[in-house]
Scaffold this motif. Sequence first.
Motif, PDB file in Angstrom:
ATOM      1  N   THR A  23       0.934  -0.991  -0.113  1.00 30.78           N
ATOM      2  CA  THR A  23      -0.103   0.019   0.059  1.00 30.78           C
ATOM      3  C   THR A  23       1.291   0.798  -0.145  1.00 30.78           C
ATOM      4  N   GLN A  24       1.602   1.185   0.739  1.00 29.62           N
ATOM      5  CA  GLN A  24       2.854   2.238   1.102  1.00 29.62           C
ATOM      6  C   GLN A  24       3.487   2.367  -0.444  1.00 29.62           C
ATOM      7  N   ALA A  25       4.142   1.315  -1.042  1.00 25.70           N
ATOM      8  CA  ALA A  25       4.921   1.299  -1.721  1.00 25.70           C
ATOM      9  C   ALA A  25       3.991   2.064  -3.378  1.00 25.70           C
ATOM     10  N   SER A  29       3.755   6.036  -5.126  1.00 24.25           N
ATOM     11  CA  SER A  29       4.025   6.073  -6.477  1.00 24.25           C
ATOM     12  C   SER A  29       2.915   6.905  -7.272  1.00 24.25           C
ATOM     13  N   GLY A  30       2.181   7.342  -6.634  1.00 31.17           N
ATOM     14  CA  GLY A  30       1.272   8.308  -7.312  1.00 31.17           C
ATOM     15  C   GLY A  30      -0.126   7.483  -7.568  1.00 31.17           C
ATOM     16  N   VAL A  31      -0.470   6.017  -7.298  1.00 31.98           N
ATOM     17  CA  VAL A  31      -1.838   5.758  -7.656  1.00 31.98           C
ATOM     18  C   VAL A  31      -2.996   5.666  -6.385  1.00 31.98           C
ATOM     19  N   PRO A  32      -3.768   6.437  -6.941  1.00 27.65           N
ATOM     20  CA  PRO A  32      -4.965   5.754  -6.031  1.00 27.65           C
ATOM     21  C   PRO A  32      -5.410   4.856  -5.834  1.00 27.65           C
ATOM     22  N   ILE A  33      -5.136   4.855  -4.470  1.00 28.60           N
ATOM     23  CA  ILE A  33      -5.470   3.539  -3.584  1.00 28.60           C
ATOM     24  C   ILE A  33      -6.866   3.947  -2.286  1.00 28.60           C
TER      25      ILE A  33
END
Length: 170
Positions: A23-25, A29-33
């Motif tokens: 999740t942190q990675a 990286s700017g991935v919406p999560i």
Amino acid sequence: LMLRAFCFLFLGIGKTTLIQKVTQALKSSGVPIDGFYTEEVREGGRRTGFDVVTLSGKRGPLSRVSSDSSTSRRECRVGQYVVDVVSFEQLVLPMLRNVNHGSDTEKKICVIDEIGKMELFSQAFIHAVRQTLTGSGTVVLGTIPVPKGKPLDLVEEIRSREDIKVFNVS
């Protein structure tokens, strides 16, 4: 065939730590999560229950050890734990609805840790998970239990989907 969901099988080997690191990675990286994970609650070195923690930082009880050996008809129990379905639903359902109602252009990753006995006391959660898995392009990073004992319907349904890739982590 596009894989739309990824579920991991875990054998009690630090799955929450792995979920948190992934999740942190992804976040960095700017991935919406969005999503949630479950975390042990310990007092004096002894596990006393589990909390639900959303990726937005909200926390609430999922279950606690019952001090009473008698079982109320209304209690949802898994072993020694009494499940707080209301607290679980108040934290998780709004997040799942938000993921399900996102736009098609904003693809999101949804973390669901986990889909197990405690969580499956909530019919609303079962419905929301099914909606998320059939939604338009949401990728799910989730955890399901290793099969043992009586099969859990939703877990087996997920395991048998063609758009799901299950990894057994040991």
